[in-house]
Scaffold this motif. Structure first.
Motif, mmCIF file in Angstrom:
data_model
loop_
_atom_site.group_PDB
_atom_site.id
_atom_site.type_symbol
_atom_site.label_atom_id
_atom_site.label_comp_id
_atom_site.label_asym_id
_atom_site.label_seq_id
_atom_site.Cartn_x
_atom_site.Cartn_y
_atom_site.Cartn_z
ATOM 1 N N LEU A 107 -18.423 18.663 18.218
ATOM 2 C CA LEU A 107 -17.616 18.882 19.422
ATOM 3 C C LEU A 107 -18.432 18.570 20.669
ATOM 4 O O LEU A 107 -17.938 17.952 21.608
ATOM 5 N N SER A 108 -19.696 19.029 20.627
ATOM 6 C CA SER A 108 -20.527 18.771 21.800
ATOM 7 C C SER A 108 -20.788 17.286 21.978
ATOM 8 O O SER A 108 -20.827 16.777 23.089
ATOM 9 N N SER B 28 -14.724 19.720 28.787
ATOM 10 C CA SER B 28 -15.126 19.886 27.388
ATOM 11 C C SER B 28 -16.327 20.783 27.256
ATOM 12 O O SER B 28 -16.360 21.668 26.406
ATOM 13 N N TYR C 174 -15.513 24.502 27.813
ATOM 14 C CA TYR C 174 -14.796 25.199 26.760
ATOM 15 C C TYR C 174 -15.551 25.259 25.456
ATOM 16 O O TYR C 174 -15.210 26.074 24.595
ATOM 17 N N GLU C 175 -16.578 24.443 25.291
ATOM 18 C CA GLU C 175 -17.401 24.580 24.081
ATOM 19 C C GLU C 175 -18.011 25.960 23.997
ATOM 20 O O GLU C 175 -18.093 26.550 22.909
ATOM 21 N N LEU D 37 -15.491 28.334 22.828
ATOM 22 C CA LEU D 37 -15.184 28.110 21.412
ATOM 23 C C LEU D 37 -16.252 28.690 20.513
ATOM 24 O O LEU D 37 -15.954 29.309 19.491
ATOM 25 N N SER E 246 -8.130 27.321 23.887
ATOM 26 C CA SER E 246 -9.397 26.623 24.091
ATOM 27 C C SER E 246 -9.427 25.289 23.382
ATOM 28 O O SER E 246 -10.020 24.334 23.878
ATOM 29 N N GLU F 284 -10.280 21.824 25.029
ATOM 30 C CA GLU F 284 -11.414 21.044 24.551
ATOM 31 C C GLU F 284 -11.018 19.597 24.319
ATOM 32 O O GLU F 284 -11.779 18.676 24.590
ATOM 33 N N THR F 285 -9.813 19.407 23.800
ATOM 34 C CA THR F 285 -9.400 18.046 23.485
ATOM 35 C C THR F 285 -8.695 17.357 24.645
ATOM 36 O O THR F 285 -8.072 16.324 24.459
ATOM 37 N N CYS G 35 -11.658 29.217 32.609
ATOM 38 C CA CYS G 35 -12.693 29.284 31.584
ATOM 39 C C CYS G 35 -13.777 30.266 31.976
ATOM 40 O O CYS G 35 -14.044 31.229 31.278
#
Lengths: 466, 290
Positions: free
Chosen positions: B107-108, B137, B140-141, B144, B182, B186-187, B272
């Motif tokens: 994800l990162s 992104s 929100y990582e 998450l 989230s 993220e997406t 966030c």
């Protein structure tokens, strides 16, 4: 393939890649650090080439080639400039052709500079060369989402100069279609506003309603959008059989449609967050900037031309006018929604109160006779011929007639010199003044809010540029 | 190897039909039918779209820096493929915590293609879109990761801290809700799609992209969405049932897209850092204190 062949291929590819990485010719060199030194782009190079190869052309001498000056770039990398974006003519949110040059500081708008004129069609000049009947379709195309309202304004202006009064049935039909047009306009305005802010669903629902209304337009006049129906002297022809029943059916169900959109947007926290306290304008500023219509009413000024200078049977119709409080986008949105509900009530009253009678003035010198009469009456034939070739003469005078168009105050300043063509027809469009206030409304907001503000101004470029 | 390739094939097919599903769902919510001419009910539409995109000629490449422009879509596709490969393998080979770690890492890594492709397009709008998307992104990582940690607390018991399941379990639906929101953020999707922000930035970071790189970017975006929804389903509900929940979550993605207006960028950031993160900290640490 053998191993050596593979290797040869690979190495040739690598050398090609290496060639790509070589420094490019001098004028295109530092593509990366372009903020630090001037690099001539392709256009400038082409211009210079053209100048060099066409030394005799007149236009060539007016161009001055921009030559990079040594030493002038030394301060460049120390300046931090605000970013200027061209919120360009081809933009989904620009509502037509708006070239908006925004100066941004990060995401905050420092200056908004609308450049208009990309849809200029020389309407007023062309009208000066056309008879009054020929000039009427121009008005359809000015504010091309509310057609019959513009025609109504022109017809009222011409009737004032002609000093005639139209029969009551024509007035009621005009009011009926004026309110239908108001609903059409607000559906489009709110739909596109919501679409720009991100909610894509109300747009489609509202356009379905617009389709139904365009069907009414088509039944009445023959054209879905630009119906040259409301003419000086009344209305072009009487309503067809069955239209009123269908309008009644549609009208009954329309409240539910507004409620559906209301459910989706009005209480929605995201929507409120996006539109509350955005584009706030005080009542005093709104008056000074020349706003009209919903822009004024959203700030609390009680001004509606249908109430203060009633025209065309609006004095016999009962309706309320919603007034906002804060002058932000949310209040204007609520005003427009409520105006749609009030228009629905007006339509209901029109359907009930529509009187029987003629729809055109009797005077055959102004209004053409029916086609059936042409076969029998010589005078009708002559009138028809004269009206459609030369047109009617309008007594000399000047008038400014304004109506409460859905977007604001739409006015026509008509000057006649006694002939069959207008001497001057100046059109006062509400979108023009509203767009001019964009800088005042948008300064200090973020880029996303500019989109919301353009949506709430409800500009259509047909009338801004004419 | 063969299983991996088969896996990928299925994933690509799934993404293609997911695109079609999106169009149908959006259309039905807008009171119209979606594409229904191509196949029986429009089923072959995705294939027609893919063929069209591949056959289209590419626009001009005058002002883009070639390396970044072409590298980053491939990179994002690579990340998406990795997501799916590690997913199935962690079912059978690796332990769960390691699998989750790989998900977080991927994800990162997913931030880079957005940044790179936006920057490489050499257009102001792309840069704005890219920067927004990347900042969104990475913010929100954090959220998450903490939400994932919450579930992991069930599995690992520390020596000096005793949890009771009740304490943790109360927050299940809250955590799930926060997780779904989230994932949307993220997406860069649905109410939070600034990186594409259509109305403002005309397609944000992928303005300059033509047919082929565009396909790659969108395949990877939708692939990640599908993966994350299936992963959420499995992670929160466990087992085979979880896969069905995953499909349901992917439909939720589409539904939410048609229902809500877009947030504004600063609202998203304050959501966030000002709301989600404190909430997750509170949920994370309260059981420890008790």
């Amino acid at each position: 393939m053998s191993a050596t062949a593979l290797l040869r291929q690979a190495s040739s590819r690598l050398t090609q890649l290496a060639l790509l990485r070589q420094p490019l010719p001098a004028q295109q060199q530092c593509r990366r650090g372009y903020a630090e030194q001037y690099v001539a782009d392709r256009r400038t190079i082409d211009k210079q080439v053209m100048l060099a190869t066409h030394p005799d052309q007149k236009w060539a001498s007016k161009w001055e080639p921009f030559l990079p000056q040594t030493g002038a770039m030394e301060d460049r990398d120390k300046q931090v400039l605000n970013m200027t974006i061209n919120f360009g003519p081809q933009h989904p949110a620009a509502h037509g052709v708006l070239r908006l040059v925004l100066t941004l500081d990060g995401e905050t708008v420092v200056r908004a500079d609308p450049h208009i004129g990309l849809l200029h069609r020389a309407t007023e000049k062309l009208i000066e060369y056309k008879t009054y009947t020929q000039a009427l379709p121009y008005f359809d195309r000015l504010d091309y989402v509310s057609m019959m309202c513009n025609e109504q304004c022109f017809s009222l202006a011409v009737e004032r100069l002609l000093n005639i009064d139209v029969p009551p049935r024509a007035k009621w039909i005009r009011v009926l279609f004026g309110e239908l047009t108001r609903i059409m306009n607000h559906l489009m305005g709110i739909g596109t506003h919501a679409l720009d802010v991100g909610a894509m669903t109300p747009f489609f629902w509202m356009f379905e309603e617009r389709e139904k209304m365009m069907e009414f337009y088509e039944r009445v006049s023959g054209a879905r959008m630009h119906a040259a129906y409301v003419r000086p002297g009344g209305v072009d022809r009487d309503l067809p059989v069955g239209l009123l029943e269908d309008i009644y059916d549609w009208n009954k169900k329309f409240v539910q449609r507004i409620d559906e959109v209301d459910d989706l947007l009005t209480e929605n926290r995201i929507w409120v967050m996006r539109t509350k306290d955005i584009g706030v304008i005080s009542a005093e500023d709104a008056l000074n900037y020349g706003f009209s219509g919903v822009m004024l009413r959203g700030s609390g000024i009680c001004w509606d031309l249908r109430k203060s200078q009633p025209y065309d049977a609006y004095d016999q119709v009962e309706f309320d006018v919603p007034i906002g409080r804060n002058g932000d986008c949310y209040d204007r949105y609520l005003c427009r929604m409520e105006e749609m509900r009030q228009s629905q009530k007006i339509i209901e009253q029109c359907l009930n109160k529509l009187p029987p009678g003629e729809v055109k003035v009797d005077d055959r010198k102004i209004v053409p006779p029916r086609r059936a009469e042409l076969k029998e009456s010589m005078e009708a034939l002559i009138h028809h011929f004269k009206l459609f070739t030369e047109g009617y003469q309008v007594p000399p005078g000047a008038t400014y007639t304004a109506i409460e168009a859905p977007k604001g105050e739409f006015g026509v300043y008509l000057v006649s010199d006694g002939g069959n063509k207008p001497y001057r027809c100046k059109i006062k469009a509400p979108g023009f003044s509203h767009l001019a206030g964009l800088h005042k409304l948008g300064k200090g907001h973020m880029l996303a809010d500019i989109v919301a503000i353009i949506g709430t101004l409800d500009v259509v470029f047909g009338e801004v540029d004419r | 190897l063969v299983v991996g390739l088969l896996n990928l094939l299925i994933v690509f097919g799934g993404v293609a039909f997911y695109v079609l599903l999106e169009r149908k769902v959006l259309s039905y919510s807008q009171n119209r039918k979606g594409p229904n001419k191509v196949g029986v009910l429009g089923i072959l539409q995705s294939i027609a779209d893919a063929l069209k995109l591949l056959a289209k000629s590419f626009g001009s490449l005058l002002e883009v820096s070639l390396l970044e422009f072409f590298l980053f879509p491939f990179f994002s596709l690579l990340i998406m493929i990795n997501f799916w490969l590690f997913f199935t393998s962690f079912f059978s080979y690796y332990s769960i915590s390691l699998g989750v770690l790989i998900i977080i890492v991927l994800l990162s890594l997913g931030v880079y293609p957005v940044l790179g492709s936006g920057w490489g397009s050499n257009s102001k709008y792309s840069v704005i879109g890219a920067v927004r998307g990347a900042a969104q992104s990475i913010s929100y990582e954090v959220v998450l990761v903490f939400l994932l940690m919450w579930s992991l607390m069930f599995l690992f018991e520390k020596n000096n801290l005793v949890f009771s399941d009740v304490n943790l379990g109360i927050f299940f639906f809250l955590i799930f809700f926060l997780w779904v929101v989230s994932i949307l953020c993220e997406t860069n999707r649905a109410p939070f799609d600034f990186a594409e922000g259509e109305s403002e930035l005309v397609s944000g970071f992928n303005i300059e992209y033509g047919s082929f790189p565009f396909t790659l970017l969108f395949l990877s975006e939708y692939g990640v969405i599908l993966f994350l929804s299936v992963f959420s389903g499995v992670y929160f509900f466990g087992g085979v049932v979880g896969v069905f929940w995953g499909w349901f979550i992917s439909v939720i993605f589409l539904w939410v897209r048609s229902s809500f207006p877009r947030f504004r960028y600063d609202f998203l950031m304050s959501l966030c850092w000002g709301i989600f993160l404190p909430l997750t900290f509170v949920i994370f640490f309260i059981p420890n204190l008790i």
